[in-house]
Scaffold this motif. Structure first.
Motif, mmCIF file in Angstrom:
data_model
loop_
_atom_site.group_PDB
_atom_site.id
_atom_site.type_symbol
_atom_site.label_atom_id
_atom_site.label_comp_id
_atom_site.label_asym_id
_atom_site.label_seq_id
_atom_site.Cartn_x
_atom_site.Cartn_y
_atom_site.Cartn_z
ATOM 1 N N ASN A 47 0.775 -1.105 -0.034
ATOM 2 C CA ASN A 47 -0.046 0.048 -0.088
ATOM 3 C C ASN A 47 0.790 1.344 -0.011
ATOM 4 O OD1 ASN A 47 -2.435 -1.214 0.223
ATOM 5 N ND2 ASN A 47 -2.315 -1.449 2.491
ATOM 6 N N TYR A 119 -5.765 3.887 0.889
ATOM 7 C CA TYR A 119 -7.002 4.302 1.604
ATOM 8 C C TYR A 119 -8.208 3.849 0.688
ATOM 9 C CZ TYR A 119 -3.476 7.332 3.538
ATOM 10 O OH TYR A 119 -2.429 7.970 3.916
ATOM 11 N N TYR A 124 -13.228 6.694 8.721
ATOM 12 C CA TYR A 124 -12.551 7.810 8.761
ATOM 13 C C TYR A 124 -12.673 8.848 9.844
ATOM 14 C CZ TYR A 124 -10.645 6.385 4.368
ATOM 15 O OH TYR A 124 -10.218 5.776 3.386
ATOM 16 N N TYR A 137 -7.549 6.504 9.964
ATOM 17 C CA TYR A 137 -8.372 5.564 9.179
ATOM 18 C C TYR A 137 -8.253 4.092 9.876
ATOM 19 C CZ TYR A 137 -8.828 2.395 5.164
ATOM 20 O OH TYR A 137 -9.329 1.582 4.297
ATOM 21 N N PRO A 139 -9.671 0.916 8.621
ATOM 22 C CA PRO A 139 -9.787 0.072 7.500
ATOM 23 C C PRO A 139 -11.048 -0.950 7.536
ATOM 24 C CG PRO A 139 -7.987 -0.645 8.086
ATOM 25 C CD PRO A 139 -8.286 0.597 8.757
ATOM 26 N N LYS A 145 -5.980 -3.272 4.159
ATOM 27 C CA LYS A 145 -5.471 -2.199 4.339
ATOM 28 C C LYS A 145 -5.081 -2.062 5.775
ATOM 29 C CE LYS A 145 -6.124 -0.848 0.229
ATOM 30 N NZ LYS A 145 -5.233 -0.810 -0.903
ATOM 31 N N SER A 148 -4.273 3.763 10.023
ATOM 32 C CA SER A 148 -3.264 4.803 10.309
ATOM 33 C C SER A 148 -3.853 5.967 11.017
ATOM 34 C CB SER A 148 -3.251 5.534 8.624
ATOM 35 O OG SER A 148 -2.479 6.978 8.720
ATOM 36 N N ALA A 151 -3.425 10.243 8.543
ATOM 37 C CA ALA A 151 -3.492 10.123 7.158
ATOM 38 C C ALA A 151 -3.571 11.550 6.384
ATOM 39 C CB ALA A 151 -4.474 9.292 6.427
ATOM 40 N N ASN A 196 -8.810 8.675 -2.586
ATOM 41 C CA ASN A 196 -7.800 7.410 -2.553
ATOM 42 C C ASN A 196 -6.586 8.026 -2.170
ATOM 43 O OD1 ASN A 196 -9.688 5.592 -3.544
ATOM 44 N ND2 ASN A 196 -9.394 6.483 -5.680
ATOM 45 N N LEU A 198 -6.139 11.213 -0.474
ATOM 46 C CA LEU A 198 -6.260 12.063 0.682
ATOM 47 C C LEU A 198 -5.308 13.101 0.425
ATOM 48 C CD1 LEU A 198 -6.788 10.011 3.890
ATOM 49 C CD2 LEU A 198 -8.238 11.133 2.264
ATOM 50 N N ARG A 475 -16.759 5.574 4.614
ATOM 51 C CA ARG A 475 -16.612 5.502 3.177
ATOM 52 C C ARG A 475 -17.308 4.091 2.762
ATOM 53 N NH1 ARG A 475 -11.049 5.744 -0.378
ATOM 54 N NH2 ARG A 475 -11.902 4.885 -2.364
#
Length: 477
Positions: A47, A119, A124, A137, A139, A145, A148, A151, A196, A198, A475
């Motif tokens: 990633n 992402y 989020y 984040y 996931p 993923k 984070s 991010a 995608n 950020l 998301r």
């Protein structure tokens, strides 16, 4: 005689040359050959912002000699160390190569690298940590993923993150491509981010505090509404054109006072068919339930139920009954009471004076202040017509179609008794309830809880996983 001399000389030279060839041939067999004990992977998939680490194990035949290394990614030298440690900054597919030499032998080993967006689907969380705004984040489990903590900073080095967060929203265009919207500071700057990457794609600074961002997925194209204390405007997802709302509410304010919009704007449907008709807002300055049309062709009154909400401030407002009706919780500071209203806002296709469906107050009453905060988080499950509201670390659920009184026993209680709920989100299929809560102090005040709404049980909790939470969004694409 001369011929004999020449022949002798030639024979001597040939003997000497033969000796040299023989000596070199013997030396060549002692060259130190290089090889990998374990082959490199054919392809490495990572990633964005992950670190590609490769530690090749080399063996040499005959004798060990000093080795030198050269790593290439996308035909550029990125390291001359033995172990590659490469930060994957830019998503894409790249060719890679390792060159190893010991002065006698040289070998090349090729590989491929696929760097994916870091992402994707998931939760989020906009928060503050150590005096800066961060975006954490979490996931979805099936994305592959990684979590984070922040991010935002790594992808936006020029953004002033010392400003406090004021609003956050995720919206989608007609092709379900997501965009993120973050408002910082007072006066506010609103940043449009590629979901995608950020990274900032558009920004605008206001002379107002933008404290509510809400998307309208039923508009074509999808609109994001920017709500401030003074004014409203909207922006089509993916567009760079802003459209101020020209409708003014000064005519419904008493004594010439200006409107002070609550931190909520709710689109509701036409009762005759499933399409957006208008948006409901609440004025906290004096207590007015206001409407605004979705476009210039629609007609709605500036205010409905005048006098009903005088002196009250909005706690939360949600749509129910297939988005055709509204539920409001308000607080009256003078009497310290919490009021509940369930109403139909009406339908005005051509004329405000002659609505096809009149506005109707369906139910109203008071809610025990022991079960709801004056700044409670409020969210509704549309299919079940259940509205959830918070008190400290407790969540109460009430079916708006039930004739029973409001519950006195919480539906859910967070495991940390000191946590205070700041926001709730219900998944698209209404199977899960996500809860954001803050502890009163600490470096990492923010926690996230997830509940199963079918069986009313805790699915998971992530305690002290982020900073002090301001808001969150999920998301879905």
């Amino acid at each position: 005689m001369k011929k004999i001399v020449y022949i002798g000389v030639c024979l001597a030279m040939m003997a000497s040359l033969s000796s040299c060839i023989k000596d070199d041939s013997t030396g060549a067999s002692e060259i130190s050959r290089i090889s990998l004990t374990t082959p490199l992977q054919e392809k490495y998939i990572l990633n964005q912002w992950d670190v590609l680490s490769i530690n090749p194990q080399i063996e040499q035949t005959n004798k060990d000699k000093p080795l030198s290394y050269e790593w290439e990614i996308n035909y550029k030298v990125v390291s001359t160390e033995k172990e590659l440690s490469y930060v994957c900054e830019e998503p894409g597919n790249y060719e890679g190569r390792l060159k190893v030499t010991n002065g006698e032998d040289i070998q090349y080993y090729r590989f491929k690298t696929e760097i994916q967006f870091a992402y994707a689907r998931g939760l989020y969380v906009l928060a503050q940590n150590q005096g800066k705004t961060i975006l954490s984040y979490l996931p979805a489990e099936d994305t592959g993923k990684s979590f984070s903590l922040d991010a935002l900073a790594v992808n936006n080095p020029d953004m002033d993150l010392t400003k406090e967060p004021t609003a956050f929203e995720i919206a989608y265009n007609s092709n379900q491509v997501p965009m993120m919207y973050i408002s910082l500071g007072n006066p506010s700057t609103v940043y449009n981010l590629s979901a995608n990457r950020l990274t900032t794609t558009l920004q605008k600074t206001y002379d107002d505090q933008i404290y509510w961002l809400v998307s309208n997925p039923n508009s074509t194209p999808t609109h994001v509404w920017y709500v401030g204390k003074k004014a409203i405007e909207f922006l089509a997802v993916g567009s760079t054109m802003y459209y101020p709302l020209n409708h003014t509410y000064d005519n419904v304010m008493k004594n010439g006072n200006k409107v002070e919009l609550a931190k909520e704007i709710v689109p509701f449907h036409n009762p005759m068919r499933p399409s957006n008709h208008a948006m409901a807002l609440f004025d906290n300055a004096e207590g007015h339930l206001l409407l605004t049309p979705m476009d210039a062709s629609q007609r709605v009154p500036a205010e409905i139920f005048p006098g009903t909400f005088t002196g009250q401030k909005l706690i939360g407002m949600e749509v129910v009954e297939s988005k055709r009706q509204l539920v409001l919780f308000t607080h009256n500071p003078t009497t310290n009471t919490v009021n509940y209203y369930h109403l139909s806002p009406g339908y005005y296709p051509t004329s405000v004076a002659n609505p096809i469906v009149d506005p109707v107050m369906l139910n109203s009453g008071t809610v025990n202040t022991a079960t709801i905060d004056t700044d409670a988080a409020v969210v509704a499950a549309l299919q079940k017509n259940v509205v959830y509201y918070s008190k400290g670390n407790k969540i109460f659920g009430h079916n708006i179609l039930a004739t029973t009184n409001f519950p006195t026993t919480p539906t859910f209680t967070l495991s940390n008794p000191n946590d205070k709920i700041v926001q709730m989100y219900i998944s698209q299929d209404e199977s899960q309830l996500f809860v954001a809560a803050n502890a009163p102090s600490g470096d990492m005040q923010g926690s996230i809880y997830c509940y199963d709404l079918t069986n009313n049980k805790l699915l998971w909790e992530k305690k002290q996983v982020t900073g002090k939470i301001h808001s969150m969004a999920y998301r879905i694409y």
